[in-house]
Scaffold this motif. Structure first.
Motif, PDB file in Angstrom:
ATOM      1  N   VAL A   1       0.879  -1.167   0.000  1.00  0.00           N
ATOM      2  CA  VAL A   1       0.000   0.000   0.000  1.00  0.00           C
ATOM      3  C   VAL A   1       0.913   1.212   0.000  1.00  0.00           C
ATOM      4  N   ILE A   2       0.783   2.077  -1.009  1.00  0.00           N
ATOM      5  CA  ILE A   2       1.710   3.202  -1.177  1.00  0.00           C
ATOM      6  C   ILE A   2       0.908   4.480  -1.353  1.00  0.00           C
ATOM      7  N   ASN A   3       1.203   5.481  -0.539  1.00  0.00           N
ATOM      8  CA  ASN A   3       0.620   6.815  -0.719  1.00  0.00           C
ATOM      9  C   ASN A   3       1.669   7.734  -1.343  1.00  0.00           C
ATOM     10  N   TYR A   4       1.203   8.728  -2.049  1.00  0.00           N
ATOM     11  CA  TYR A   4       2.011   9.740  -2.740  1.00  0.00           C
ATOM     12  C   TYR A   4       2.538   9.221  -4.069  1.00  0.00           C
ATOM     13  N   GLY A   5       3.425   8.199  -4.122  1.00  0.00           N
ATOM     14  CA  GLY A   5       3.888   7.766  -5.426  1.00  0.00           C
ATOM     15  C   GLY A   5       5.175   6.968  -5.377  1.00  0.00           C
ATOM     16  N   ILE A   6       5.774   6.776  -6.570  1.00  0.00           N
ATOM     17  CA  ILE A   6       7.028   6.049  -6.745  1.00  0.00           C
ATOM     18  C   ILE A   6       7.897   6.853  -7.697  1.00  0.00           C
ATOM     19  N   THR A   7       9.155   7.064  -7.326  1.00  0.00           N
ATOM     20  CA  THR A   7      10.077   7.837  -8.144  1.00  0.00           C
ATOM     21  C   THR A   7      11.302   7.000  -8.470  1.00  0.00           C
ATOM     22  N   LEU A   8      11.616   6.880  -9.770  1.00  0.00           N
ATOM     23  CA  LEU A   8      12.832   6.196 -10.210  1.00  0.00           C
ATOM     24  C   LEU A   8      13.940   7.217 -10.430  1.00  0.00           C
ATOM     25  N   HIS A   9      15.119   6.744 -10.827  1.00  0.00           N
ATOM     26  CA  HIS A   9      16.253   7.635 -11.071  1.00  0.00           C
ATOM     27  C   HIS A   9      16.014   8.432 -12.352  1.00  0.00           C
ATOM     28  N   ALA A  10      16.410   9.707 -12.325  1.00  0.00           N
ATOM     29  CA  ALA A  10      16.264  10.546 -13.513  1.00  0.00           C
ATOM     30  C   ALA A  10      17.174  10.113 -14.650  1.00  0.00           C
ATOM     31  N   ASP A  11      18.230   9.370 -14.333  1.00  0.00           N
ATOM     32  CA  ASP A  11      19.085   8.756 -15.350  1.00  0.00           C
ATOM     33  C   ASP A  11      18.614   7.314 -15.532  1.00  0.00           C
ATOM     34  N   PRO A  12      18.022   6.968 -16.680  1.00  0.00           N
ATOM     35  CA  PRO A  12      17.425   5.635 -16.845  1.00  0.00           C
ATOM     36  C   PRO A  12      18.426   4.494 -16.746  1.00  0.00           C
ATOM     37  N   THR A  13      19.709   4.765 -16.911  1.00  0.00           N
ATOM     38  CA  THR A  13      20.708   3.703 -16.787  1.00  0.00           C
ATOM     39  C   THR A  13      20.983   3.344 -15.330  1.00  0.00           C
ATOM     40  N   LYS A  14      20.420   4.118 -14.407  1.00  0.00           N
ATOM     41  CA  LYS A  14      20.667   3.885 -12.981  1.00  0.00           C
ATOM     42  C   LYS A  14      19.440   3.364 -12.237  1.00  0.00           C
ATOM     43  N   SER A  15      18.344   3.146 -12.956  1.00  0.00           N
ATOM     44  CA  SER A  15      17.161   2.460 -12.405  1.00  0.00           C
ATOM     45  C   SER A  15      16.672   1.470 -13.459  1.00  0.00           C
ATOM     46  N   VAL A  16      17.439   0.428 -13.668  1.00  0.00           N
ATOM     47  CA  VAL A  16      17.127  -0.569 -14.692  1.00  0.00           C
ATOM     48  C   VAL A  16      16.317  -1.702 -14.065  1.00  0.00           C
ATOM     49  N   ASN A  17      15.307  -2.165 -14.803  1.00  0.00           N
ATOM     50  CA  ASN A  17      14.526  -3.335 -14.406  1.00  0.00           C
ATOM     51  C   ASN A  17      13.810  -3.128 -13.074  1.00  0.00           C
ATOM     52  N   THR A  18      13.020  -2.071 -12.990  1.00  0.00           N
ATOM     53  CA  THR A  18      12.151  -1.864 -11.830  1.00  0.00           C
ATOM     54  C   THR A  18      10.808  -2.524 -12.105  1.00  0.00           C
TER      55      THR A  18
END
Length: 366
Positions: free
Chosen positions: A157-174
């Motif tokens: 259960v998540i409120n507010y949201g989910i944020t990945l890395h702004a550089d896509p090479t640093k948040s791979v396979n989420t």
């Protein structure tokens, strides 16, 4: 009761894992003199070796903020357990500063995040938790060197949201699946959304409830790659939800449902195939007008729902299908959990046996 629950958990884990099991309990009457017992999580992490398991007992007070800097697993008792007089295992926030970490079964009053702008945290599993604010998989600054690959976020259960890395090479396979996500009203829509998704991001079988009170809401801003989503339900409380990326990327939404609960119309159709735009998903029972998660609600699809057997895999759209079992109370998947604890002779003489009847549901992984 807490001591017996601890013993059952130790025996269960010990039979299936070779790791050491450490127990944390901040109840002042608990004996923490044995080497595996601790009254706070920080000391338990310091004593743990890579691969160990830490089991945290339910409590009337929060265990506070923690930083996990070893390759370990942390289990709580669920964010809304049936027993324990409503006690849960609560943390104020969690910072992750190592690879191969799993955290399951906690109520987290603020956020989960990477530890620093230069930390590395790969192969992370976040499951069966209540996270009252955002999960930060990576930094919003593309120049930060933190690397956060192979995160799995499921059953939460998540409120507010989910944020990945702004550089896509640093948040791979989420991988983000089978979560109840409420995007709450904030100072800006981008701060409370699903941000920086890229072409390796998987977002399937989630229930997303948009609880804003003004303006048009873009719930997928700052995309850094082309993304295809499957089998999700998007429900707005009255504001217009926009499915157009803000960065010129391509967003494809397939086999999903959009709906405005106030009876209005979301002006933009979901860009994809097999969708049900502006159609009531007919969740079985939803009582909260504030779009908050409620343990008494039932988010399964009723017989009149258009999402029945309409998913990309031929199963239902929503959080109860796909590859993970969403649990309303946040019980960790691998552990059995107590459903009944009865003492039949609570007044005994010294040296006599106490008669206890314990019932438990088996773990969900079998």
């Amino acid at each position: 009761m807490k001591k017996l629950f601890t013993l059952l958990s130790i025996l269960t884990i010990g039979l299936t894992h070779a790791q050491n099991v450490l127990i944390v309990d901040n109840d002042p009457v608990i004996d923490t003199s044995p080497s595996h017992m601790f009254n706070n999580i920080t000391d338990a992490i310091a004593a743990a070796n890579n691969g160990d398991i830490i089991y945290v007992q339910p409590s009337i007070t929060s265990y506070g903020a923690i930083t996990i800097n070893k390759e370990i697993t942390l289990f709580g008792s669920g964010h809304a357990p049936i027993l324990n007089d409503g006690r849960r295992t609560e943390l104020s926030n969690v910072r992750i500063d190592a690879d191969n970490i799993k955290i399951s079964g906690f109520y987290i009053s603020t956020f989960i995040s990477y530890a620093s702008n230069s930390s590395t945290s790969n192969n992370i599993i976040i499951e069966d938790n209540y996270v009252n604010q955002t999960i930060f998989v990576g930094s919003t600054n593309a120049n930060h060197t933190t690397t956060n690959n192979n995160w799995i976020i499921r059953g939460n259960v998540i409120n507010y949201g989910i944020t990945l890395h702004a550089d896509p090479t640093k948040s791979v396979n989420t991988v983000i699946t089978n979560n109840h996500i409420t995007l709450l009203n904030g100072s800006s829509s981008a701060a409370y959304a699903l941000r920086y998704f890229n072409d390796t991001t998987i977002f399937n079988n989630n229930l997303v409830r948009i609880n804003f009170t003004w303006g048009n809401v873009n719930i997928f801003p700052n995309m850094t790659g082309d993304v295809t989503l499957f089998n999700n339900i998007f429900i707005s409380n009255g504001v217009n939800t926009i499915f157009t990326p803000t960065t010129g990327r391509t967003l494809t939404i397939n086999n999903s449902i959009s709906y405005m609960s106030t009876g209005g119309t979301i002006s933009l159709a979901m860009p994809g195939t097999g969708n049900f735009d502006n159609q009531n998903p007919f969740l079985t029972s939803v009582t909260s007008s504030a779009f908050a998660f409620d343990i008494e609600d039932d988010y399964t699809l009723s017989p009149s729902s258009p999402g029945l057997n309409a998913g990309s895999d031929g199963n239902d759209i929503g959080i109860y299908n796909g590859d993970y079992d969403f649990d309303m109370r946040g019980y960790p998947t691998e552990l059995p959990y107590l459903t009944s604890f009865t003492i039949s002779n609570n007044l005994i003489e010294a040296g006599e046996n106490i008669n206890v009847n314990v019932q438990a549901n088996a773990n969900k992984s079998n």
